[in-house]
Design a protein around this motif. Structure first.
Motif, PDB file in Angstrom:
ATOM      1  N   TYR A  57       0.886  -1.254   0.046  1.00 29.24           N
ATOM      2  CA  TYR A  57       0.009   0.161   0.163  1.00 29.24           C
ATOM      3  C   TYR A  57       1.048   1.302  -0.049  1.00 29.24           C
ATOM      4  N   THR A  58       0.349   2.423  -0.354  1.00 28.83           N
ATOM      5  CA  THR A  58       1.113   3.817  -0.302  1.00 28.83           C
ATOM      6  C   THR A  58       0.085   4.495   0.822  1.00 28.83           C
ATOM      7  N   ASN A  59       0.742   5.534   0.888  1.00 33.66           N
ATOM      8  CA  ASN A  59      -0.107   6.494   2.112  1.00 33.66           C
ATOM      9  C   ASN A  59      -1.225   7.145   1.626  1.00 33.66           C
ATOM     10  N   THR A  60      -1.574   6.906   0.474  1.00 30.46           N
ATOM     11  CA  THR A  60      -3.091   7.359  -0.033  1.00 30.46           C
ATOM     12  C   THR A  60      -4.064   6.251  -0.015  1.00 30.46           C
ATOM     13  N   SER A  61      -3.523   4.938   0.413  1.00 27.88           N
ATOM     14  CA  SER A  61      -4.504   3.883   0.146  1.00 27.88           C
ATOM     15  C   SER A  61      -5.504   3.818   0.909  1.00 27.88           C
ATOM     16  N   PHE A  62      -5.532   4.535   2.132  1.00 28.79           N
ATOM     17  CA  PHE A  62      -6.596   4.405   3.072  1.00 28.79           C
ATOM     18  C   PHE A  62      -7.172   5.764   3.475  1.00 28.79           C
ATOM     19  N   GLN A  63      -6.905   6.791   2.440  1.00 25.70           N
ATOM     20  CA  GLN A  63      -7.246   8.205   2.790  1.00 25.70           C
ATOM     21  C   GLN A  63      -8.774   8.247   2.856  1.00 25.70           C
ATOM     22  N   ASP A  64      -9.605   7.277   1.943  1.00 27.33           N
ATOM     23  CA  ASP A  64     -10.939   7.425   1.629  1.00 27.33           C
ATOM     24  C   ASP A  64     -11.893   7.326   2.951  1.00 27.33           C
ATOM     25  N   SER A 124       3.126   8.425  20.405  1.00 29.07           N
ATOM     26  CA  SER A 124       2.471   7.607  21.414  1.00 29.07           C
ATOM     27  C   SER A 124       2.037   6.397  21.084  1.00 29.07           C
ATOM     28  N   GLN A 125       1.781   6.436  19.912  1.00 28.51           N
ATOM     29  CA  GLN A 125       1.078   4.925  19.642  1.00 28.51           C
ATOM     30  C   GLN A 125       2.091   3.919  19.102  1.00 28.51           C
ATOM     31  N   GLY A 126       2.968   4.553  18.355  1.00 21.61           N
ATOM     32  CA  GLY A 126       3.991   3.498  17.654  1.00 21.61           C
ATOM     33  C   GLY A 126       3.930   3.892  16.131  1.00 21.61           C
ATOM     34  N   ALA A 127       4.855   3.237  15.691  1.00 27.13           N
ATOM     35  CA  ALA A 127       5.266   3.630  14.186  1.00 27.13           C
ATOM     36  C   ALA A 127       4.154   3.575  13.460  1.00 27.13           C
ATOM     37  N   ASP A 128       3.939   4.750  12.454  1.00 29.46           N
ATOM     38  CA  ASP A 128       2.906   4.557  11.430  1.00 29.46           C
ATOM     39  C   ASP A 128       2.807   3.211  10.608  1.00 29.46           C
ATOM     40  N   ALA A 129       2.737   2.153  10.748  1.00 27.47           N
ATOM     41  CA  ALA A 129       3.059   0.890  10.024  1.00 27.47           C
ATOM     42  C   ALA A 129       1.844  -0.162  10.184  1.00 27.47           C
ATOM     43  N   LEU A 130       1.727  -0.711   9.167  1.00 25.69           N
ATOM     44  CA  LEU A 130       0.560  -1.803   9.259  1.00 25.69           C
ATOM     45  C   LEU A 130       0.473  -2.814  10.415  1.00 25.69           C
ATOM     46  N   THR A 131       1.769  -2.969  10.809  1.00 28.66           N
ATOM     47  CA  THR A 131       2.086  -4.017  12.036  1.00 28.66           C
ATOM     48  C   THR A 131       2.187  -3.255  13.135  1.00 28.66           C
ATOM     49  N   THR A 132       1.855  -2.239  13.432  1.00 29.25           N
ATOM     50  CA  THR A 132       1.726  -1.767  14.783  1.00 29.25           C
ATOM     51  C   THR A 132       0.379  -2.010  15.429  1.00 29.25           C
ATOM     52  N   LYS A 133       0.546  -2.721  16.645  1.00 33.02           N
ATOM     53  CA  LYS A 133      -0.831  -3.146  17.355  1.00 33.02           C
ATOM     54  C   LYS A 133      -1.529  -1.913  17.898  1.00 33.02           C
ATOM     55  N   LEU A 134      -2.794  -1.782  17.806  1.00 29.79           N
ATOM     56  CA  LEU A 134      -3.657  -0.565  18.689  1.00 29.79           C
ATOM     57  C   LEU A 134      -3.760  -1.204  19.891  1.00 29.79           C
ATOM     58  N   TRP A 135      -4.246  -0.130  20.768  1.00 28.01           N
ATOM     59  CA  TRP A 135      -4.455  -0.185  22.204  1.00 28.01           C
ATOM     60  C   TRP A 135      -5.348  -1.529  22.584  1.00 28.01           C
ATOM     61  N   PHE A 136      -6.599  -1.406  21.795  1.00 28.53           N
ATOM     62  CA  PHE A 136      -7.643  -2.590  22.077  1.00 28.53           C
ATOM     63  C   PHE A 136      -6.858  -3.847  21.702  1.00 28.53           C
ATOM     64  N   ASP A 137      -6.000  -4.038  20.787  1.00 29.12           N
ATOM     65  CA  ASP A 137      -5.670  -5.368  20.282  1.00 29.12           C
ATOM     66  C   ASP A 137      -4.394  -6.059  21.480  1.00 29.12           C
ATOM     67  N   VAL A 138      -4.881  -6.573  22.257  1.00 28.41           N
ATOM     68  CA  VAL A 138      -4.090  -7.089  23.466  1.00 28.41           C
ATOM     69  C   VAL A 138      -2.996  -8.198  23.316  1.00 28.41           C
ATOM     70  N   PRO A 158      -1.446  -7.342   8.483  1.00 34.19           N
ATOM     71  CA  PRO A 158      -1.758  -6.239   8.808  1.00 34.19           C
ATOM     72  C   PRO A 158      -2.593  -6.294   9.904  1.00 34.19           C
ATOM     73  N   VAL A 159      -2.487  -5.206  10.854  1.00 35.88           N
ATOM     74  CA  VAL A 159      -3.280  -5.209  12.074  1.00 35.88           C
ATOM     75  C   VAL A 159      -3.769  -3.562  12.256  1.00 35.88           C
ATOM     76  N   ARG A 160      -3.749  -2.688  11.235  1.00 38.31           N
ATOM     77  CA  ARG A 160      -4.113  -1.546  11.298  1.00 38.31           C
ATOM     78  C   ARG A 160      -4.239  -0.675   9.937  1.00 38.31           C
ATOM     79  N   PHE A 161      -4.831   0.400   9.788  1.00 40.57           N
ATOM     80  CA  PHE A 161      -4.563   0.959   8.486  1.00 40.57           C
ATOM     81  C   PHE A 161      -3.618   2.220   8.787  1.00 40.57           C
ATOM     82  N   ILE A 162      -2.756   2.582   7.879  1.00 42.36           N
ATOM     83  CA  ILE A 162      -2.087   3.812   8.090  1.00 42.36           C
ATOM     84  C   ILE A 162      -2.511   5.011   7.853  1.00 42.36           C
ATOM     85  N   TYR A 163      -2.270   5.931   8.317  1.00 40.51           N
ATOM     86  CA  TYR A 163      -2.577   7.417   8.043  1.00 40.51           C
ATOM     87  C   TYR A 163      -2.497   7.826   6.931  1.00 40.51           C
ATOM     88  N   PRO A 164      -3.400   8.503   6.221  1.00 44.42           N
ATOM     89  CA  PRO A 164      -3.400   9.165   4.913  1.00 44.42           C
ATOM     90  C   PRO A 164      -1.940  10.097   5.025  1.00 44.42           C
TER      91      PRO A 164
END
Length: 482
Positions: free
Chosen positions: A85-92, A467-481, A444-450
């Protein structure tokens, strides 16, 4: 002094000229035949349609979450199925949720207050909470507090995911208080409009969304989850309690057809995933002919799934006519965009009971949930009973996450964003990464920011990443324990 005086006169003249021009422009750009105040019914219809189209559309559903959870796969242009993906893939999702969702729902809330119609306000709060939940489920930390006032905050700060979920639970409590079955009627409701007691159904929708979010935070904040469920019980409106009460947008014919139907009118990129086809065969699941179309050419099994994440040549080699597209139910122009189903609510109630949050019977609710999912697609009672009697689908109280996770994954077929969130939370089914995936054996465990957030809201973006971690597809989110 003479020069200065002349300058002052000239400046004053210019100021008057600019003011006059501004006034003239405002007059010129005013449409004498159009209302300058949005009508709440039209606004509600437009918002609902825009968000549903985005939620059910290509970039968030077909080219991302449906691939991640291996409901669908790609037979052409396979980069998304390989996690490229690119950094435009999830902007919609991001752009539409904020510009067409949050901003317009805030306007609807304002109009509701001005017109003393609390039911519009309650509906707007439910929809806004759903929109924000989609955003935080996908990206993690997102603008919430400052995003509701775009005129004051052009570069809104990101709120932590925990704080967003907590705030949404409060918003939904407020929505519940605003919604009044004896209150004024509303128009433009394309979810429950036309049904008996639509405001009562919106109250159930609100509670069902509260239940979903309460479980989203359950591994982190179990006491808060229990508190929310107790509040829902005390409030008394209940949850979605029948397939006729599903929160969904039922589409029509072109140009208001389902986005999936619209795409398949001109393209042939997608197939049903081998992962889910194999599972449905293994369970002798009667939903298989609904979820998958027969292969165009005769094949020994009639339904053939395509492995996820193949290289383009390898995918094509499986054969366009020897692999199954998604079922015709999902390709129909009027196929619904499901927001929350009755089956999901029953699975959620089963999980809440299994966690000890309620005194309900987890095993019985689990069976009811499976039955509701089957009946959602018109499966006969006899087939439902046969399926429920199968040893392979029996509830295992020693591992409720596996039982509920596996069956919920099947029931959420097509609801990519929700299935993606639940797969990360429950950790079932245990999926294998894409065949030629690019994430080192990870899914992947998240979308990357636009990418626009880095250029237009850089300080807030950088603070969120720190705060959250790298803006990467593999960075787990807070709820994903786990």
């Amino acid at each position: 002094m003479k020069f200065k005086y002349s300058t002052i006169i000239l400046s004053g003249a210019l100021l008057l000229s600019v003011t006059a021009c501004k006034k003239n422009l405002e007059e010129i750009n005013r449409n004498p035949n159009a209302s300058e105040t949005a009508q709440p019914d039209y606004l509600l219809t437009g918002i609902t349609k825009n968000i549903a189209d985005t939620y059910w559309g290509t970039s968030n559903n077909m080219d991302a979450s449906l691939l991640f959870v291996q409901n669908w796969s790609k037979i052409q242009y396979t980069d998304p199925d390989r996690y490229i993906y690119t950094n435009t893939s999830f902007q919609d999702l991001w752009n539409t949720a904020y510009t067409k969702g949050v901003i317009n729902l805030n306007q609807l809330i304002k109009l509701a207050d001005e017109q003393s119609n609390p039911n519009y306000k309650g509906v707007a709060l439910v929809l806004r909470s759903w929109v924000f939940s989609l955003l935080t489920d996908a990206y993690g930390d997102v603008p919430y507090t400052q995003a509701t006032n775009i005129k004051e905050y052009l570069t809104p700060a990101y709120d932590k995911q925990k704080d967003v979920y907590f705030a949404l639970l409060e918003d939904l409590k407020s929505a519940q208080a605003s919604l009044n079955t004896s209150g004024p009627a509303i128009g433009g409701d394309i979810i429950y409009g036309g049904k008996a007691n639509p405001i009562g159904l919106w109250k159930k929708f609100a509670n069902s969304l509260r239940l979903r979010i309460a479980l989203r935070i359950a591994d982190r904040e179990p006491e808060k989850s229990k508190q929310v469920l107790a509040e829902i019980q005390a409030e008394g409106s209940g949850y979605i309690s029948d397939n006729s009460e599903i929160a969904q947008l039922v589409y029509s014919t072109s140009p208001n057809q389902n986005p999936i139907s619209n795409l398949f009118d001109t393209r042939d990129d997608y197939r049903i995933s081998k992962t889910i086809v194999d599972k449905l065969f293994e369970l002798n699941d009667p939903r298989l002919p609904i979820y998958a179309s027969p292969t165009k050419d005769a094949t020994p099994k009639t339904y053939v799934g395509l492995p996820n994440g193949l290289l383009v040549g390898d995918a094509s080699a499986y054969g366009f006519t020897k692999t199954s597209k998604p079922g015709t139910y999902f390709l129909a122009p009027n196929a619904p965009a499901v927001i929350i189903s009755y089956a999901e609510v029953l699975f959620d109630r089963a999980e809440a009971a299994a966690r000890g949050f309620t005194a309900e019977d987890a095993a019985d609710l689990y069976k009811q949930a499976i039955a509701a999912s089957l009946k959602q697609y018109g499966i006969t009672d006899a087939a439902v009973n046969t399926y429920l009697a199968s040893p392979a689908v029996q509830y295992d109280p020693s591992n409720y996450k596996k039982s509920i996770g596996d069956q919920k994954w099947i029931a959420l077929f097509g609801q990519g964003l929700e299935a993606f969130a639940e797969w990360r939370r429950l950790d079932y089914p245990q999926l294998q990464p894409a065949v030629a995936g690019t994430l080192g054996g990870k899914i992947p465990v998240r979308f990357i920011y636009p990418g626009t957030e880095q250029s237009l809201n850089g300080a807030s973006y950088n603070a969120a990443v720190a705060s959250q971690g790298a803006d990467a597809l593999t960075t787990k989110l807070w709820f994903d324990v786990n």
